[in-house]
Design a protein around this motif. Sequence first.
Motif, mmCIF file in Angstrom:
data_model
loop_
_atom_site.group_PDB
_atom_site.id
_atom_site.type_symbol
_atom_site.label_atom_id
_atom_site.label_comp_id
_atom_site.label_asym_id
_atom_site.label_seq_id
_atom_site.Cartn_x
_atom_site.Cartn_y
_atom_site.Cartn_z
ATOM 1 N N ASN A 720 0.715 17.646 39.254
ATOM 2 C CA ASN A 720 0.258 18.338 38.043
ATOM 3 C C ASN A 720 0.531 19.839 38.115
ATOM 4 O OD1 ASN A 720 -0.710 16.346 36.265
ATOM 5 N ND2 ASN A 720 -2.561 16.081 37.517
ATOM 6 N N THR A 721 0.359 20.407 39.311
ATOM 7 C CA THR A 721 0.651 21.839 39.506
ATOM 8 C C THR A 721 2.133 22.114 39.277
ATOM 9 O OG1 THR A 721 -1.161 22.038 41.104
ATOM 10 C CG2 THR A 721 0.537 23.755 41.138
ATOM 11 N N LEU A 722 2.965 21.206 39.776
ATOM 12 C CA LEU A 722 4.406 21.376 39.617
ATOM 13 C C LEU A 722 4.825 21.191 38.158
ATOM 14 C CD1 LEU A 722 5.670 19.463 42.795
ATOM 15 C CD2 LEU A 722 5.565 21.932 42.453
ATOM 16 N N LEU A 723 4.196 20.252 37.469
ATOM 17 C CA LEU A 723 4.489 20.045 36.049
ATOM 18 C C LEU A 723 4.131 21.285 35.235
ATOM 19 C CD1 LEU A 723 3.170 16.384 35.566
ATOM 20 C CD2 LEU A 723 5.557 17.122 35.582
ATOM 21 N N LYS A 724 3.014 21.907 35.582
ATOM 22 C CA LYS A 724 2.592 23.119 34.885
ATOM 23 C C LYS A 724 3.598 24.237 35.109
ATOM 24 C CE LYS A 724 -1.423 26.127 34.230
ATOM 25 N NZ LYS A 724 -2.814 26.418 34.668
ATOM 26 N N ARG A 725 4.160 24.271 36.319
ATOM 27 C CA ARG A 725 5.128 25.327 36.673
ATOM 28 C C ARG A 725 6.338 25.328 35.736
ATOM 29 N NH1 ARG A 725 8.774 28.187 37.601
ATOM 30 N NH2 ARG A 725 9.419 29.234 39.525
ATOM 31 N N VAL A 726 6.733 24.130 35.236
ATOM 32 C CA VAL A 726 7.886 24.048 34.336
ATOM 33 C C VAL A 726 7.479 23.726 32.896
ATOM 34 C CG1 VAL A 726 9.588 23.501 36.100
ATOM 35 C CG2 VAL A 726 8.282 21.640 35.055
ATOM 36 N N GLY A 727 6.185 23.833 32.604
ATOM 37 C CA GLY A 727 5.725 23.660 31.231
ATOM 38 C C GLY A 727 5.678 22.218 30.760
ATOM 39 N N LEU A 728 5.626 21.260 31.671
ATOM 40 C CA LEU A 728 5.577 19.847 31.281
ATOM 41 C C LEU A 728 4.177 19.266 31.391
ATOM 42 C CD1 LEU A 728 8.913 18.376 32.707
ATOM 43 C CD2 LEU A 728 8.294 18.754 30.324
ATOM 44 N N ASN A 729 3.198 20.123 31.647
ATOM 45 C CA ASN A 729 1.818 19.633 31.610
ATOM 46 C C ASN A 729 1.402 19.317 30.190
ATOM 47 O OD1 ASN A 729 2.123 22.464 31.267
ATOM 48 N ND2 ASN A 729 -0.117 22.719 31.356
ATOM 49 N N GLU A 730 2.058 19.969 29.221
ATOM 50 C CA GLU A 730 1.812 19.689 27.802
ATOM 51 C C GLU A 730 3.157 19.552 27.091
ATOM 52 O OE1 GLU A 730 -0.630 22.747 26.219
ATOM 53 O OE2 GLU A 730 -2.368 22.274 27.470
ATOM 54 N N PRO A 731 3.814 18.399 27.211
ATOM 55 C CA PRO A 731 5.130 18.205 26.573
ATOM 56 C C PRO A 731 5.048 18.365 25.062
ATOM 57 C CG PRO A 731 4.232 16.115 27.372
ATOM 58 C CD PRO A 731 3.351 17.192 27.913
ATOM 59 N N GLN A 732 6.082 18.984 24.481
ATOM 60 C CA GLN A 732 6.038 19.338 23.061
ATOM 61 C C GLN A 732 6.768 18.366 22.150
ATOM 62 O OE1 GLN A 732 7.415 23.377 22.689
ATOM 63 N NE2 GLN A 732 5.694 24.236 23.852
ATOM 64 N N ASN A 733 7.585 17.498 22.707
ATOM 65 C CA ASN A 733 8.316 16.541 21.885
ATOM 66 C C ASN A 733 8.633 15.309 22.710
ATOM 67 O OD1 ASN A 733 10.666 17.231 23.475
ATOM 68 N ND2 ASN A 733 10.907 19.038 22.147
ATOM 69 N N LEU A 734 9.263 14.314 22.072
ATOM 70 C CA LEU A 734 9.554 13.048 22.743
ATOM 71 C C LEU A 734 10.456 13.251 23.964
ATOM 72 C CD1 LEU A 734 9.381 9.962 22.851
ATOM 73 C CD2 LEU A 734 11.337 9.874 21.251
ATOM 74 N N GLU A 735 11.457 14.133 23.823
ATOM 75 C CA GLU A 735 12.385 14.368 24.947
ATOM 76 C C GLU A 735 11.637 14.913 26.155
ATOM 77 O OE1 GLU A 735 16.404 16.961 26.074
ATOM 78 O OE2 GLU A 735 15.601 17.001 24.034
ATOM 79 N N GLU A 736 10.704 15.829 25.896
ATOM 80 C CA GLU A 736 9.951 16.391 27.008
ATOM 81 C C GLU A 736 8.972 15.377 27.591
ATOM 82 O OE1 GLU A 736 8.195 20.166 26.232
ATOM 83 O OE2 GLU A 736 10.133 21.175 25.975
ATOM 84 N N LYS A 737 8.446 14.489 26.759
ATOM 85 C CA LYS A 737 7.562 13.437 27.278
ATOM 86 C C LYS A 737 8.321 12.502 28.212
ATOM 87 C CE LYS A 737 4.354 13.394 23.343
ATOM 88 N NZ LYS A 737 3.844 12.625 22.178
ATOM 89 N N ILE A 738 9.559 12.164 27.821
ATOM 90 C CA ILE A 738 10.384 11.310 28.683
ATOM 91 C C ILE A 738 10.738 12.053 29.975
ATOM 92 C CG2 ILE A 738 12.633 10.174 28.893
ATOM 93 C CD1 ILE A 738 12.493 9.673 25.854
ATOM 94 N N THR A 739 11.100 13.322 29.832
ATOM 95 C CA THR A 739 11.447 14.128 31.005
ATOM 96 C C THR A 739 10.257 14.229 31.944
ATOM 97 O OG1 THR A 739 13.020 15.427 29.693
ATOM 98 C CG2 THR A 739 12.313 16.358 31.780
ATOM 99 N N ARG A 740 9.070 14.365 31.381
ATOM 100 C CA ARG A 740 7.859 14.438 32.204
ATOM 101 C C ARG A 740 7.695 13.176 33.039
ATOM 102 N NH1 ARG A 740 2.328 13.263 32.351
ATOM 103 N NH2 ARG A 740 0.996 15.049 32.952
ATOM 104 N N LYS A 741 7.870 12.026 32.415
ATOM 105 C CA LYS A 741 7.755 10.767 33.161
ATOM 106 C C LYS A 741 8.816 10.681 34.263
ATOM 107 C CE LYS A 741 5.514 7.721 29.787
ATOM 108 N NZ LYS A 741 4.388 7.400 30.718
ATOM 109 N N LEU A 742 10.040 11.083 33.933
ATOM 110 C CA LEU A 742 11.114 11.042 34.921
ATOM 111 C C LEU A 742 10.804 11.946 36.106
ATOM 112 C CD1 LEU A 742 14.235 11.225 32.532
ATOM 113 C CD2 LEU A 742 13.460 9.227 33.843
ATOM 114 N N LEU A 743 10.297 13.139 35.804
ATOM 115 C CA LEU A 743 10.013 14.093 36.871
ATOM 116 C C LEU A 743 8.843 13.625 37.727
ATOM 117 C CD1 LEU A 743 10.809 16.756 38.133
ATOM 118 C CD2 LEU A 743 9.327 17.947 36.499
ATOM 119 N N VAL A 744 7.833 13.057 37.108
ATOM 120 C CA VAL A 744 6.702 12.516 37.877
ATOM 121 C C VAL A 744 7.191 11.442 38.848
ATOM 122 C CG1 VAL A 744 4.579 11.134 37.716
ATOM 123 C CG2 VAL A 744 4.939 13.071 36.164
#
Length: 749
Positions: A720-744
């Motif tokens: 979660n700390t790492l996701l926050k570092r790149v702004g993916l703690n709160e994804p803004q669109n579908l592409e970022e939501k998918i990217t968040r899952k991939l990165l996790v």
Amino acid sequence: MSVIERLDSESSNPTFTAVTTDTPTKPPAKVISKADALVDHIIATVGKEIILGLPLAIGKPINLVNALYLRAKKDPSITLRIETGITLEKPVGKSRIEKNFLEPFVEREFAGVPDAEYALGLRSNTVPDNVTISEFFFKAGSHINSPQQLNYTSTNYTHAMRDLLDKGVNVIAQLVAKRTEDGITTYSLSSNSDLALDMIPEMDKLKAMGKGIAVVGEVNTNMPFMYNHAEVADNQFDFILDGNSEPDHKDYNLFAAPHASISAEDHMIGLYSSCLLKDGGTLQVGIGSLSSALTYSTLVRQQNNRIYNKMLSELNVYEKFPICREVGGSGTFETGLYGCSELMVDGFVHLYKAGILKREVFEDLTIQNLINQEKIGVDVDISTVLMLFEAGAIHAQLTSADVRYLKRFGIFNKEVELIEGSLHVQEESCAADLQNTEALEWISKHALGNRLSGGVVMHGAFFIGPQDFYQALRDFNEDDHSKFCMTSVNYVNDLYDHMLGNQQIKQAQRKHARFVNSGMMVTLDGSVISDALENGQVVSGVGGQYNFVAQSHQMWDSRSIMKVRSCTFRKGKLISNILFNYGHNTIPRQLRDIVVTEYGIANLRGKPDHVVYTELIKIADSRFQKQLLEQAKAAGKVAKDYQIPKEFTNNTPEAIQAFYKKYTNEGFFGPFPFGCSFTDQELQLGKALKALKAKTATPLGKCKTIAKALSAPKPDDRINTLLKRVGLNEPQNLEEKITRKLLVAELSI
């Protein structure tokens, strides 16, 4: 020895060549504190058609360049053409995630480093019609699919000055260092002596013909003041921009290249290359992780020689690649290496501090030859004097010129004087007769110095590196500085006669040279591709690579070493960098020599084609060996019954990793042996993002990766700390939501 000292020195040695610049007749530079005011002076001197020549990399005077560019942008009556190479730019992310990742890193690592306005204009497509930027060397990969491909000039580094003159350059400018001692101000060309030492005299000739010319230096106190050839008089410039007299002025920080990560494959290339270096030889290298890997393994060879030889034994190096025994070695460096490289990278300072870069060369052919022949050493005794007499460098009855010569190189101490045919030291004197036994005894007791002076362990033409490299140069003491000589690229990159030294002395200095460069690809006929793609798109430039390769073939004991990674991913597909053929090359096949990949060494020089083809196949990745061999056989370049020897058929990443892991567990290798510019968080994120980019480069790969990500575990606090570092703690669109899952999913591995 500085250019200034050379102007005043005399030598009885016929190989000595003095600089011909008419320094005494030139007035001192006009010092100006404001960049805009300097622009006014330049326009008044050369007019509104400005053809500006700038050096590579950190030598660009950013304050002046930005002022000129912005003035031209504001005033369309000005025509500005910038001719340069390697424009350094801070990394900028394309997506929001990349920007979030990079911004804290850039703010930290490039604090106080200004942008070049023309580079920002190129990126934003806002360069006005009255401004053109032309480069002869791109920062690697920076202008693929860019309109700048139209303005690229292909040239050897040694021809850059000629090309600038042909293009009508009327302003040359660069960043300089400054010092004032005993009321005398001198400037150092510092990071970029490369072109200026040759260019300034040519500009003076144009001035004498009545042409409007401006030679400009911009002072920056963060620039290391380099001595020897780099130090020049203040009258070498027409104008000096120095804002340090202004209140609250602060010079900007130099652009620093972060420490590059060294992969396991790169370390293997560095290890194989290091055993091709010969003690007592000469070294040239380039920039990047492959250069750092070579430096590292060379340090291991010196400092952990038992482990080093154990590594070579496990790899069966001498049996598989006997060229190592023929031209290189595996022992420590007792005589040491001399560096002669257009680019002085931080690795040379590491080698210097480790006692490897220590072989001194001298600006005198007789002395250099006597050292090469081991008739004299750097420590002075009476035999040094007698050997110089025997070689014809000095006379039996010493003359004033002989005494100056002996004092210049530290053979006589500074107190020695020749008065009416006798040598004097304070109240003592004797006949200046080398055939007089009593005189020789007196010279031994009173006149000799302790050690040869003027020895140099490094000749370079320009430098760039990380911040700790610049600091190391700034921290040099007088003795350190005397051994490092930034000089003309034409002096370093070829063997032709030059005002700073002729071909004979260059060859004498550069014994057992190893010119180590990097290539992108190599074809089975031994041609190397280093600067451009098959479709003509330029990746970087030729620079000095061709010069060094050609130079290696001119000296019988020198070798060209090309480092090439065996394969790479392009557009998500693994491809071999050892190819059957290609539509472009940088180094033609007739200049083929030694090629090194992570799987070993191919010795190609003077070999028939069937050997060249098979030697390169032996060091290719085994996943491509069968195809390469079939292509070679189909072309009739390899015998139909040839089979790859078994010991060369296990060229796999797994074999590399097994060897690498064994020695990393023992404390060797590692991705950042010289320091790391990234935080632990950035390293974790960078590794994961890089892996995702490779996995999702193809449609099939993207589908597979997304499918696996659907079953990824819930992120823990670390993730979660790492996701926050790149702004993916709160994804803004579908592409970022998918990217968040991939990165996790990637961070959970």
